[in-house]
Motif scaffolding. Structure first.
Motif, PDB file in Angstrom:
ATOM      1  N   LEU A  88      34.814  48.274  31.771  1.00  0.00           N
ATOM      2  CA  LEU A  88      33.465  48.008  31.300  1.00  0.00           C
ATOM      3  C   LEU A  88      32.686  49.324  31.263  1.00  0.00           C
ATOM      4  O   LEU A  88      32.685  50.073  32.261  1.00  0.00           O
ATOM      5  N   THR A  89      32.042  49.605  30.137  1.00  0.00           N
ATOM      6  CA  THR A  89      31.319  50.864  30.023  1.00  0.00           C
ATOM      7  C   THR A  89      30.192  50.715  29.017  1.00  0.00           C
ATOM      8  O   THR A  89      30.328  50.019  28.003  1.00  0.00           O
ATOM      9  N   PRO A  90      29.075  51.371  29.255  1.00  0.00           N
ATOM     10  CA  PRO A  90      27.992  51.378  28.260  1.00  0.00           C
ATOM     11  C   PRO A  90      28.159  52.507  27.239  1.00  0.00           C
ATOM     12  O   PRO A  90      27.374  52.636  26.307  1.00  0.00           O
ATOM     13  N   GLN A  91      29.197  53.355  27.422  1.00  0.00           N
ATOM     14  CA  GLN A  91      29.382  54.515  26.569  1.00  0.00           C
ATOM     15  C   GLN A  91      30.078  54.125  25.265  1.00  0.00           C
ATOM     16  O   GLN A  91      30.707  53.065  25.159  1.00  0.00           O
ATOM     17  N   SER A  92      30.011  55.024  24.289  1.00  0.00           N
ATOM     18  CA  SER A  92      30.698  54.821  23.018  1.00  0.00           C
ATOM     19  C   SER A  92      32.173  55.136  23.181  1.00  0.00           C
ATOM     20  O   SER A  92      32.558  56.079  23.849  1.00  0.00           O
ATOM     21  N   MET A  93      33.040  54.311  22.557  1.00  0.00           N
ATOM     22  CA  MET A  93      34.485  54.483  22.644  1.00  0.00           C
ATOM     23  C   MET A  93      35.039  54.930  21.300  1.00  0.00           C
ATOM     24  O   MET A  93      36.066  54.429  20.818  1.00  0.00           O
ATOM     25  N   SER A  94      34.353  55.854  20.643  1.00  0.00           N
ATOM     26  CA  SER A  94      34.735  56.243  19.284  1.00  0.00           C
ATOM     27  C   SER A  94      35.912  57.191  19.244  1.00  0.00           C
ATOM     28  O   SER A  94      36.509  57.384  18.190  1.00  0.00           O
ATOM     29  N   SER A  95      36.288  57.822  20.369  1.00  0.00           N
ATOM     30  CA  SER A  95      37.340  58.842  20.338  1.00  0.00           C
ATOM     31  C   SER A  95      38.611  58.370  21.018  1.00  0.00           C
ATOM     32  O   SER A  95      39.326  59.131  21.636  1.00  0.00           O
ATOM     33  N   LEU A  96      38.898  57.077  20.957  1.00  0.00           N
ATOM     34  CA  LEU A  96      40.119  56.554  21.576  1.00  0.00           C
ATOM     35  C   LEU A  96      41.309  56.819  20.665  1.00  0.00           C
ATOM     36  O   LEU A  96      41.171  56.925  19.446  1.00  0.00           O
ATOM     37  N   PRO A  97      42.539  56.898  21.217  1.00  0.00           N
ATOM     38  CA  PRO A  97      43.726  57.097  20.375  1.00  0.00           C
ATOM     39  C   PRO A  97      44.011  55.848  19.553  1.00  0.00           C
ATOM     40  O   PRO A  97      43.622  54.745  19.907  1.00  0.00           O
ATOM     41  N   SER A  98      44.722  56.027  18.461  1.00  0.00           N
ATOM     42  CA  SER A  98      45.084  54.910  17.582  1.00  0.00           C
ATOM     43  C   SER A  98      46.288  54.192  18.167  1.00  0.00           C
ATOM     44  O   SER A  98      47.376  54.758  18.280  1.00  0.00           O
ATOM     45  N   SER A  99      46.096  52.964  18.589  1.00  0.00           N
ATOM     46  CA  SER A  99      47.192  52.184  19.183  1.00  0.00           C
ATOM     47  C   SER A  99      46.856  50.708  19.103  1.00  0.00           C
ATOM     48  O   SER A  99      45.699  50.312  19.250  1.00  0.00           O
ATOM     49  N   LYS A 100      47.873  49.941  18.870  1.00  0.00           N
ATOM     50  CA  LYS A 100      47.679  48.485  18.838  1.00  0.00           C
ATOM     51  C   LYS A 100      47.523  47.909  20.239  1.00  0.00           C
ATOM     52  O   LYS A 100      47.240  46.730  20.384  1.00  0.00           O
ATOM     53  N   LEU A 101      47.764  48.705  21.266  1.00  0.00           N
ATOM     54  CA  LEU A 101      47.642  48.225  22.639  1.00  0.00           C
ATOM     55  C   LEU A 101      46.218  48.346  23.164  1.00  0.00           C
ATOM     56  O   LEU A 101      45.924  47.892  24.257  1.00  0.00           O
ATOM     57  N   ILE A 102      45.334  49.006  22.404  1.00  0.00           N
ATOM     58  CA  ILE A 102      43.942  49.181  22.854  1.00  0.00           C
ATOM     59  C   ILE A 102      43.068  48.199  22.085  1.00  0.00           C
ATOM     60  O   ILE A 102      43.177  48.058  20.871  1.00  0.00           O
ATOM     61  N   ARG A 103      42.210  47.507  22.845  1.00  0.00           N
ATOM     62  CA  ARG A 103      41.305  46.544  22.223  1.00  0.00           C
ATOM     63  C   ARG A 103      39.885  46.834  22.699  1.00  0.00           C
ATOM     64  O   ARG A 103      39.623  46.911  23.900  1.00  0.00           O
ATOM     65  N   ILE A 104      38.979  47.010  21.730  1.00  0.00           N
ATOM     66  CA  ILE A 104      37.578  47.290  22.054  1.00  0.00           C
ATOM     67  C   ILE A 104      36.761  46.041  21.752  1.00  0.00           C
ATOM     68  O   ILE A 104      36.834  45.485  20.656  1.00  0.00           O
TER      69      ILE A 104
END
Length: 1050
Positions: free
Chosen positions: A1007-1023
């Protein structure tokens, strides 16, 4: 505890991450973060979805789904991120205090609402699934929280069907998945982080480490065990210092009962027992009268029910016939009406026509009309014949289908009987090697466990059973009768007291699963002699009772059967008709309440019940004969099933053949109908051709008039048929209602009879118990009166002896010696001595009663002494076990400490940091020192000397090291990067993602109030982004956010 998992720590990558274009479905595992992981996605225990209603300040939140590996819950403050985390803790059984959001559950209910609801879906797949055959691929945990702070659970399967409402089931699921919502490793809230991680107190950090690794729980368990052991030792020492049993013996020796008071008390008890006996007999008679009345009413209504059923069938047939006649008249009326219209049209045409030159054509038409009418008649004959064939085929098919259904039911009954016989045959074959297996496959093992427990002194007296193995038949032909009488008592066990019963129940739990039925346990004090039942037993010159028909060597077994079934009052009469004659045609024998026949039938004075059993199961001596009978029965049943299946196959073929023939006939019938209609239409067309010559208009008018008359007659007939049909319909409905009413009444009577039968058996047992109680008090009263009369006779004998002594004294000294005391003084002294004698009797009481009480107290003392010895042995063994367990605990704590240090150092090195973790288990402190930069050149500083970002990074390393040594299917972290700068946040993010990549079998919710715009490209990550609720909005939008949208917003 946590099992060690291999972690892949890789160096920090400074390259900028590509932005993710779209979030994929959370159930599909896509590309790896770094392309090196080979682990698979989690199958059990992770969170699939959460939905909240009226929770905290949110009217509706969700439903929304989580991915199987990494999930980022993004949103501004107040959007509901922490509410999701709080609901996760509360929804999985956590306490309100554990959330640090309130002290009571009622505080989570939204203001103005009566309740709140939480729904959590857990994944349940693979080999480690929990009761996969019941729940399926998912387990839905629903919790309802009321305004008063109470909560209830509903555990549902993947299909939504209810499985359980018990919290114990939820605890079992959480234990199976190793989910610990109160463990900070599983769920780390902001408040928990502030309390332990950001605290400057080294003791708080040590507590956090102990709680995360569950070492604190183990330590508390060991402390509780040792405290309990010390309390037990103190109780044993107190019991040895002050011998309460000896005090009890002294109190019993000093206790007395006056004879007259005891007699009065026995009289009162006799009166009370008589009142209870009268009440029980009246209740038994009332229930018997009700049951007899219901039986008579049912039998009386049976002929009426059959008659009404036949009447309904006749009424239906009459109504159907009337409907057929009405439809025929209606068709006839329509045809006549059409003819009338054609005749009128023809007459009008003829009147207008004056051409009379078509005589040859008319003759030709007449010939063709005659030929067509003959053809129609032939076709109608064929139609009638084909219609009869159709009816015959339909009747044959219906008959075959009824026969098919009947045989199917018969086959099912035979298969059930076959299964039961095969099971019984297996039990009989097993009993050839061990007779005890006839009473159940687990009986030999249970008896061995009972012997072992008795050798260890766990029983006051060794339990006796199964009772069927302790009795022997005098006449083998009465085996079935005795089995039907004793029923489940043949598999029952006897215990001396309730303490022995609890030990035996514990042993039975090892051999009988919770879903299966266990043998009955009878608790009754063991006696060495069989009850004297001669006064209340039934005596018949020809037929034995169950008690006399059995050879019982053990008095405990005989007394238990007398207490439970009153076997001394049950006659055994081999012939059914003789049993009816003895019990029903005349007055039953004295003290006889029921009888059983050789076929197992139960005979009462007012009723007769047939037995469903045909052969004995437990008491038969000739096992080979029983096996042979069962094998023959099984072969016969198999042959019967084969014959039935062949018959079914033949019926199915007949039905199929008849259906094909019926279909052909119906097609032929339709073809004939078509030809008839075509021919009739052709006739009418020929008749309607305009004729200009020799046409007699008057004849056509007469024909039209005649046709109208026929129409009136048919119309009148139709009205009569319709009235008749309506009458028959009302009669039919009335008959159906009467039949349904009588059928419902019979069903209700049958339902009423079943509980009354059970009540009758209970009332019968109550009457027997009250009779035995009355007989007991009568025997006691008689014994007491006999003792009093004996004392009176002794007094008379002593007076006669005194007179004889005085006579002898007179012979020695004729004159009586004078004494110094007066007669009144002597009388007073005599009275004083008599009073003293009475006082002695009153103070010491009856000797036999005192001896009985002394014996009971002595047995209690020996029982307690045996238990004290057992407790001493147990405490000694417990001390040895606890010493070994504590050494293992210390070793385990040391291993976890070393692993935590190793992972912490490894994680710090990714930023070229170095650090130390010092555990002081004696003082329960944990100090952490971290030095940024070159580790070899810089000195170690306390974390308080670090900057906010460096301290947050060090805290993340500490959390990740704990994640590496503790087991949990998911990890939840609330606002982990709130105090970090961009550089530390990116490094911490890399570390978390790499750990998640190496642990795809776990789920991470961040849980975070920050922006998650710089995450790696992966189908395992869900925003998952949570939007701020608008004014008046009741449902918070909760949806996946693509990184493309994330870029646009940033």
């Amino acid at each position: 505890m946590a099992k060690r998992k291999e972690e892949n720590f890789v160096s920090h990558v400074n390259a900028k991450r590509p932005r993710q274009e779209e979030v994929e479905d959370f159930d599909r595992d896509g590309d790896e973060f770094n392309g090196t992981s080979t682990l698979t996605a989690a199958e059990v225990g992770i969170i699939e979805s959460i939905q909240l209603k009226n929770f905290m300040c949110h009217s509706m939140l969700g439903p929304f789904k989580f991915g199987s590996n990494v999930n980022f819950v993004v949103g501004n403050n107040g959007s509901g991120k922490s509410a999701v985390l709080t609901a996760l803790i509360v929804g999985l059984g956590g306490k309100a205090v554990a959330t640090n959001r309130g002290s009571s559950l009622k505080g989570f209910v939204k203001d103005g609402q009566n309740s709140a609801d939480i729904s959590i879906t857990l994944r349940n797949r693979g080999d480690d699934a929990y009761r996969a055959n019941v729940y399926g691929d998912s387990i839905i945990v629903q919790q309802h929280i009321s305004m008063d702070g109470s909560r209830s659970y509903k555990l549902k399967s993947a299909t939504g069907s209810m499985v359980s409402t018990k919290k114990e089931e939820l605890i079992a699921i959480l234990d199976h998945f190793n989910i610990q919502v109160d463990n900070p490793v599983s769920v780390l809230t902001q408040e928990m982080s502030k309390q332990f991680l950001q605290s400057k107190n080294e003791g708080d950090k040590y507590k956090f480490f102990m709680k995360a690794t569950q070492l604190e729980q183990m330590k508390e368990d060991y402390s509780y065990i040792m405290e309990t052991k010390e309390r037990t030792k103190e109780q044993i020492n107190q019991g040895e210092e002050v011998n309460e049993i000896e005090k009890q013996l002294n109190a019993i020796r000093d206790n007395i009962e006056i004879g007259e008071e005891r007699a009065a008390r026995l009289d009162r008890k006799m009166e009370e027992q008589q009142v209870r006996l009268n009440e029980a007999e009246n209740k038994y008679k009332d229930i018997q009268d009700k049951l007899e009345k219901i039986s008579q009413e049912t039998n009386a209504r049976a002929p009426e029910c059959l008659a009404l059923k036949a009447d309904v069938t006749a009424k239906k047939r009459a109504y159907n016939e009337a409907e057929v006649l009405y439809n025929r008249s209606l068709n006839e009326y329509k045809a006549l009406k059409k003819d009338d219209e054609q005749l009128c049209k023809r007459i009008e045409e003829l009147k207008k026509s004056s051409d009379q030159s078509l005589e040859p054509e008319r003759i030709e038409r007449q010939k063709k009309i005659s030929w067509l009418k003959e053809k129609v008649k032939a076709l109608q004959d064929q139609e009638s014949s084909v219609n009869q064939e159709i009816e015959q085929f339909q009747q044959a098919i219906e008959k075959d289908r009824e026969e098919h259904s009947r045989i199917m039911r018969e086959e099912l009954d035979v298969k059930q009987t076959l299964t039961f016989n095969q099971k019984q045959l297996k039990e009989l074959k097993d009993s050839k090697t061990d007779q005890l297996k006839r009473f159940g496959p687990n009986v030999p093992a249970l008896l061995e466990a009972i012997d072992d427990a008795d050798r260890r002194g766990l029983f006051t007296y060794k339990p006796v059973g199964p009772l069927g193995a302790c009795i022997h038949l005098r006449d083998p032909e009465l085996a079935l009768a005795i089995e039907c009488c004793l029923k489940g008592l043949l598999q029952a066990y006897c215990c001396h007291n309730h303490a022995d019963e609890r030990v035996l129940q514990a042993l039975m739990q090892r051999f009988y699963p919770p879903e299966t039925s266990r043998p009955q346990i009878i608790v009754s004090e063991f006696h060495s002699e069989i009850y004297d039942v001669r006064r209340r037993a039934c005596h018949h010159p020809e037929f034995p009772t169950v008690l006399t028909a059995l050879e019982i060597d053990n008095a405990v077994v005989a007394n238990s059967l007398i207490d439970m079934k009153s076997i001394e009052t049950v006659l055994l009469i081999k012939n059914n008709s003789v049993a009816r004659a003895v019990m029903q045609s005349q007055k039953p024998p004295k003290n006889c309440r029921e009888a059983f026949t050789a076929d197992g039938d139960q005979v009462f004075p007012g009723r007769y019940y047939s037995s469903e059993n045909r052969r004995p199961k437990f008491l038969s001596r000739d096992v080979d004969s029983e096996i042979s009978h069962l094998e023959n029965d099984i072969e016969n049943k198999k042959a019967q099933i084969l014959n039935l299946q062949q018959h079914l196959s033949a019926l199915e073929k007949d039905i199929k053949r008849n259906e094909e023939l019926l279909k052909r006939c119906q097609l032929h019938y339709k073809d004939l109908k078509l030809k008839i209609r075509k021919s009739i239409s052709e006739i009418r067309e020929l008749e309607n051709i305009e004729e200009h010559q020799s046409v007699d208009i008057a004849t056509l008018e007469d024909e039209a008039q005649e046709n109208k008359s026929k129409m009136k007659l048919v119309e009148k007939n139709m009205e009569q048929q319709e009235e008749k049909m309506e009458i028959l319909k009302s009669v039919k409905i009335e008959a159906e209602n009467k039949y349904d009413a009588i059928k419902l009444k019979i069903t209700q009577l049958s339902e009423l009879a079943d509980p009354l039968k059970n009540e009758l058996d209970l009332a019968d047992s109550e009457v027997d118990n009250q009779k035995r109680g009355k007989q007991h008090y009568e025997d006691k009263q008689k014994e007491h009166l006999d003792t009093l009369n004996k004392k009176k006779r002794e007094l008379d004998m002593k007076e006669k002896e005194l007179e004889e002594k005085m006579s002898q004294a007179r012979q020695i000294c004729p004159e009586r010696i004078e004494v110094q005391k007066s007669a009144s003084i002597l009388d007073k002294e005599i009275n004083r001595l008599r009073q003293k004698i009475q006082a002695e009797h009153a103070s010491h009481g009856d000797r036999e009663e005192i001896m009985r009480q002394y014996q009971e107290a002595r047995e209690t003392y020996l029982d307690l002494e045996n238990k004290v010895r057992t407790l001493k042995r147990f405490i000694k063994l417990l001390e040895e076990i606890m010493t070994h367990r504590y050494r293992t605990y210390q070793q385990f704590r040391r291993c976890l400490t070393l692993r935590c240090k190793l992972y912490f150092d490894n994680l710090l090195s990714q930023r070229a940091y170095c650090g130390k973790m010092n555990f002081d288990h004696k003082n329960e402190t944990l100090s952490i020192s971290v030095q940024p930069g070159e580790g070899n050149k810089a000195a170690f500083n306390d974390m308080r000397a670090l900057s906010g970002g460096e301290r947050s990074f060090s805290t993340v390393c500490f959390i990740l090291s704990l994640w590496s040594i503790a087991e949990s299917p998911f990890r939840c972290l609330d606002e982990f990067d709130v105090y970090m700068d961009m550089v530390n946040r990116r490094i911490a993010m890399d570390m978390i993602l790499k750990m998640a990549d190496s642990q795809r079998f776990r789920q991470f919710i961040l849980l975070t109030p920050q922006s998650m715009s710089s995450l790696p490209s992966s189908k395992l990550i869900r925003i998952l982004r949570m939007s701020d609720p608008e004014r008046g909005q009741t449902t918070l939008p909760f949806r996946p956010v693509t990184q493309e949208e994330e870029e646009d917003r940033s």
